[in-house]
Write an enzyme that holds these catalytic residues in place. Structure first.
Site, PDB file in Angstrom:
ATOM      1  N   THR A 185     -18.441  56.120 -26.777  1.00 10.70           N
ATOM      2  CA  THR A 185     -18.032  57.524 -26.879  1.00 10.70           C
ATOM      3  C   THR A 185     -19.238  58.358 -26.475  1.00 10.70           C
ATOM      4  O   THR A 185     -20.383  57.928 -26.632  1.00 10.70           O
ATOM      5  CB  THR A 185     -17.607  57.906 -28.313  1.00 10.70           C
ATOM      6  OG1 THR A 185     -18.722  57.684 -29.153  1.00 10.70           O
ATOM      7  CG2 THR A 185     -16.443  57.097 -28.780  1.00 10.70           C
ATOM      8  N   GLU A 329     -11.604  55.524 -29.273  1.00 14.92           N
ATOM      9  CA  GLU A 329     -11.384  54.570 -30.361  1.00 14.92           C
ATOM     10  C   GLU A 329      -9.922  54.122 -30.458  1.00 14.92           C
ATOM     11  O   GLU A 329      -9.604  53.193 -31.188  1.00 14.92           O
ATOM     12  CB  GLU A 329     -11.784  55.195 -31.716  1.00 14.92           C
ATOM     13  CG  GLU A 329     -13.277  55.353 -31.925  1.00 14.92           C
ATOM     14  CD  GLU A 329     -13.842  56.655 -31.371  1.00 14.92           C
ATOM     15  OE1 GLU A 329     -13.243  57.229 -30.456  1.00 14.92           O
ATOM     16  OE2 GLU A 329     -14.903  57.085 -31.864  1.00 14.92           O
ATOM     17  N   LYS A 437     -15.044  78.742 -39.940  1.00 16.30           N
ATOM     18  CA  LYS A 437     -14.739  78.990 -41.351  1.00 16.30           C
ATOM     19  C   LYS A 437     -15.084  80.436 -41.674  1.00 16.30           C
ATOM     20  O   LYS A 437     -16.232  80.788 -41.849  1.00 16.30           O
ATOM     21  CB  LYS A 437     -15.502  78.012 -42.233  1.00 16.30           C
ATOM     22  CG  LYS A 437     -15.039  76.595 -41.944  1.00 16.30           C
ATOM     23  CD  LYS A 437     -15.761  75.540 -42.753  1.00 16.30           C
ATOM     24  CE  LYS A 437     -15.317  74.159 -42.303  1.00 16.30           C
ATOM     25  NZ  LYS A 437     -16.121  73.555 -41.257  1.00 16.30           N
ATOM     26  N   TRP A 442      -9.673  78.952 -42.409  1.00 19.49           N
ATOM     27  CA  TRP A 442      -9.987  78.320 -41.136  1.00 19.49           C
ATOM     28  C   TRP A 442      -9.347  79.045 -39.956  1.00 19.49           C
ATOM     29  O   TRP A 442      -8.177  79.433 -40.019  1.00 19.49           O
ATOM     30  CB  TRP A 442      -9.478  76.877 -41.127  1.00 19.49           C
ATOM     31  CG  TRP A 442     -10.301  75.949 -41.961  1.00 19.49           C
ATOM     32  CD1 TRP A 442     -11.384  76.283 -42.714  1.00 19.49           C
ATOM     33  CD2 TRP A 442     -10.085  74.555 -42.123  1.00 19.49           C
ATOM     34  NE1 TRP A 442     -11.875  75.157 -43.322  1.00 19.49           N
ATOM     35  CE2 TRP A 442     -11.097  74.092 -42.984  1.00 19.49           C
ATOM     36  CE3 TRP A 442      -9.152  73.649 -41.619  1.00 19.49           C
ATOM     37  CZ2 TRP A 442     -11.191  72.753 -43.348  1.00 19.49           C
ATOM     38  CZ3 TRP A 442      -9.246  72.320 -41.981  1.00 19.49           C
ATOM     39  CH2 TRP A 442     -10.261  71.878 -42.845  1.00 19.49           C
TER      40      TRP A 442
HETATM   41  P1  ADP Z   1     -15.642  61.613 -25.851  1.00 20.57           P
HETATM   42  O1  ADP Z   1     -16.185  62.263 -27.099  1.00 20.57           O
HETATM   43  O2  ADP Z   1     -16.411  60.438 -25.360  1.00 20.57           O
HETATM   44  O3  ADP Z   1     -15.214  62.566 -24.788  1.00 20.57           O
HETATM   45  P2  ADP Z   1     -12.889  60.964 -26.390  1.00 20.57           P
HETATM   46  O4  ADP Z   1     -12.324  61.157 -25.043  1.00 20.57           O
HETATM   47  O5  ADP Z   1     -12.563  59.756 -27.119  1.00 20.57           O
HETATM   48  O6  ADP Z   1     -14.391  60.916 -26.356  1.00 20.57           O
HETATM   49  O7  ADP Z   1     -12.599  62.263 -27.247  1.00 20.57           O
HETATM   50  C1  ADP Z   1     -11.570  62.287 -28.179  1.00 20.57           C
HETATM   51  C2  ADP Z   1     -11.405  63.660 -28.755  1.00 20.57           C
HETATM   52  O8  ADP Z   1     -10.995  64.590 -27.754  1.00 20.57           O
HETATM   53  C3  ADP Z   1     -10.322  63.761 -29.788  1.00 20.57           C
HETATM   54  O9  ADP Z   1     -10.751  63.308 -31.042  1.00 20.57           O
HETATM   55  C4  ADP Z   1      -9.993  65.240 -29.769  1.00 20.57           C
HETATM   56  O10 ADP Z   1     -10.910  65.998 -30.528  1.00 20.57           O
HETATM   57  C5  ADP Z   1     -10.174  65.600 -28.323  1.00 20.57           C
HETATM   58  N1  ADP Z   1      -8.861  65.625 -27.664  1.00 20.57           N
HETATM   59  C6  ADP Z   1      -8.297  64.654 -26.926  1.00 20.57           C
HETATM   60  N2  ADP Z   1      -7.089  65.051 -26.475  1.00 20.57           N
HETATM   61  C7  ADP Z   1      -6.869  66.285 -26.951  1.00 20.57           C
HETATM   62  C8  ADP Z   1      -5.788  67.229 -26.865  1.00 20.57           C
HETATM   63  N3  ADP Z   1      -4.698  66.982 -26.163  1.00 20.57           N
HETATM   64  N4  ADP Z   1      -5.922  68.391 -27.519  1.00 20.57           N
HETATM   65  C9  ADP Z   1      -7.032  68.679 -28.239  1.00 20.57           C
HETATM   66  N5  ADP Z   1      -8.073  67.850 -28.356  1.00 20.57           N
HETATM   67  C10 ADP Z   1      -8.002  66.658 -27.724  1.00 20.57           C
END
Ligand code: ADP
Length: 542
Positions: A185, A329, A437, A442
């Protein structure tokens, strides 16, 4: 009593074997890094993947060894995926957009033995190669003609390397829980964390991705994954498309609006997938040039929230905009906003409302939302909670990290805050660390950003919480305008007024040349928070 069915381990290479046998002539089209469009088939990819395996095996790469790729979406890269996994080695996709120091950290953590790379990344790797001693050799995805002089250790042109193999090699069978691939990640907070996919999790995830309310491509469809093979397991497309015999169009190094449009149009692409930034570039280019895409039926968009204005733009083109949520993940599919009855009958704004949610999980993903104490909160579409997930393609631990990451019931905390409604549609409110916040309540930065980009002059928007003496934090809206337009703070505030609760309205707006992004195309909130940490809001004295 056990069932009397065959013990048929779910192995990734069985997917490309199936594609070669059943859909052997199906095309995989690549915009090559060297320039020209190159056409190959699943049968050829399978043959060459066996040669990759043979050569790695000859080099002493064994079950469990890590082989890194740092490469664009091309047929050669796909061959390498299957070639590496076919001998039980682990395909470690490295994101070239990371800072060089992060690449060094990740490669050393994974202890990669071989690095497969594109021509593009030779200059970056030459600068850091001496800090990555575990890498024994570099394989450059090109032919002898295009191979440059390089200081990279034991560097060889891929096509020359493959010539040494006759392909007389058979993939072995092993336990389906064997590790197949790994992806770190991006680590916007703390060190990057390695997610280790298994053969079983990838195959089950491919089956999940193939359902009609998920990515749902068929043998008669054409998929262009703009999402890179190095981002979050390529959203599973490297497995789902071949498993269905779907034609693949690989965009190589060129992901700008004009280049993506050209491939979508000339290859009559029906399905495509990528992050919102990519679609922003495509839509801007199409609007400027007054272009259409009559063959395109579905745009899958995830990684960040898909703004409502973007969904509308695709729907107006007669194309389905499928908003998806997930994370590295989770292999990474979590939820998709397909329209189940009775919502499939909705029209206009109500339809857009549903399509803008992050959707519901396919079979294979279970989700729950809880309060900070871990108690479930209701699925009423209003109550926020921490979003937690479980399933056979969800991580249970990080590579070489001892910390427990699952709760008592085996659920993984995604770090997202969400609501779920009675129909199981989930809506991301925020990353838990990005939520604003204000006076104990929120405010969702994502909702404000989505609203702001709906303004016709705004190209991209980011909202962060800024210190306020009375409310603790208040929202600051940071806008990047479309090229060659001017716009005032009041124009945008007026546009937002009435569309959200009064107390959600940003306290101020600043205009910037460019909004910074992470290596996976998300807004880099940490950099913005840093840039504006001493920002004084106009009403802060109140
Ligand atoms: P990296 O941090 O490596 O870019 P990821 O692609 O795994 O990793 O990121 C996942 C995160 O991206 C999710 O936990 C979420 O916060 C955000 N995310 C993914 N898809 C969406 C979506 N459709 N809307 C809002 N947030 C999203």
């Amino acid at each position: 009593m056990l069932g009397l069915m065959q013990d048929w381990p779910l192995l990734c290479h069985r997917i490309i074997e199936h594609a070669a046998q059943v859909h052997g002539n199906q095309e995989v089209v690549t915009r090559s890094v060297e320039g020209p469009i190159v056409r190959t088939t699943y049968a050829q990819i399978h043959r060459r993947a066996l040669k990759v395996s043979q050569m790695l095996d000859r080099a002493g790469i064994k079950l469990g060894d890590r082989v890194a790729t740092i490469a664009w979406n091309t047929a050669r890269h796909l061959e390498c995926w299957y070639g590496i996994m076919g001998i039980g080695a682990i395909c470690h996709t490295v994101n070239p957009r990371l800072f060089p120091d992060q690449i060094v950290w990740i490669v050393n953590h994974a202890q990669d033995r071989v690095m497969i790379t594109d021509l593009t990344f030779i200059p970056i790797l030459e600068k850091i190669a001496d800090k990555m001693p575990s890498v024994e050799r570099y394989i450059v995805l090109t032919d002898a003609e295009h191979m440059p002089q390089t200081t990279l250790k034991n560097a060889v042109a891929y096509e020359e390397w493959l010539k040494e193999a006759d392909g007389d090699f058979a993939w072995k069978s092993f336990d389906e829980n064997t590790a197949a691939a790994m992806c770190y990640t991006s680590g916007t907070t703390g060190d990057p964390k390695g997610v280790l996919y298994s053969h079983r999790s990838n195959v089950l995830h491919a089956l999940m991705a193939n359902n009609g309310d998920s990515l749902g491509t068929r043998a008669s469809d054409t998929m262009l994954p703009v999402v890179p093979l190095f981002h979050a397991n390529s959203w599973g497309i490297a497995f789902s498309a071949p498993s269905m015999g779907t034609k693949l169009v690989m965009p190589g190094a060129k992901l700008d609006g004009a280049s993506v449009y050209e491939l979508l149009s000339t290859e009559k692409v029906t399905h495509t997938a990528g992050v919102p930034t990519v679609w922003l570039m495509l839509l801007q280019y199409m609007a400027k040039e007054k272009l259409t895409l009559p063959d395109l039926r579905m745009v899958v968009c995830g990684g960040s929230a898909m703004p409502r204005s973007m969904i509308k733009a695709f729907v107006d083109m007669g194309c389905e905009a499928r908003h998806a949520w997930g994370m590295t993940e989770m292999s990474p599919i979590g939820t998709l906003a397909a329209l189940k009855p009775p919502f499939d009958k909705l029209e206009g704004d109500e339809r857009l409302d549903r399509l803008s949610t992050q959707g519901y999980p396919p079979f294979g993903v279970q989700m729950k939302i809880t309060d900070d104490a871990g108690t479930d909160v209701p699925w009423d579409g209003k109550t926020f909670g921490r979003l937690k997930v479980s399933g056979p393609a969800v991580a249970k631990a990080y590579y070489r990290v001892d910390t427990e990451i699952l709760d008592d019931q085996g659920f993984f905390d995604t770090g997202d805050v969400a609501t779920v409604d009675a129909d199981a549609y989930m809506r991301i409110t925020d990353r838990s660390k990005d939520v604003i916040k204000s006076g104990g309540e929120w405010i969702s930065s994502i909702d404000l950003e989505n609203l702001a980009v709906g303004h016709p002059k705004v190209a991209e928007a980011a909202v962060i919480g800024v210190y306020h003496p009375k409310w603790d934090e208040r929202p600051l809206l940071i806008c990047q305008l479309k090229p060659d337009v001017t716009c005032t703070r009041d124009e945008i505030l007026q546009y937002m007024d009435g569309k959200i609760a009064k107390w959600w309205m940003p306290d101020d707006i600043v205009f910037v040349e460019a909004i910074p992004h992470t290596a996976t195309g998300k807004i880099l909130k940490t950099a913005l928070r840093d840039q504006f940490k001493t920002y004084s809001l106009p009403n802060a004295a109140a």
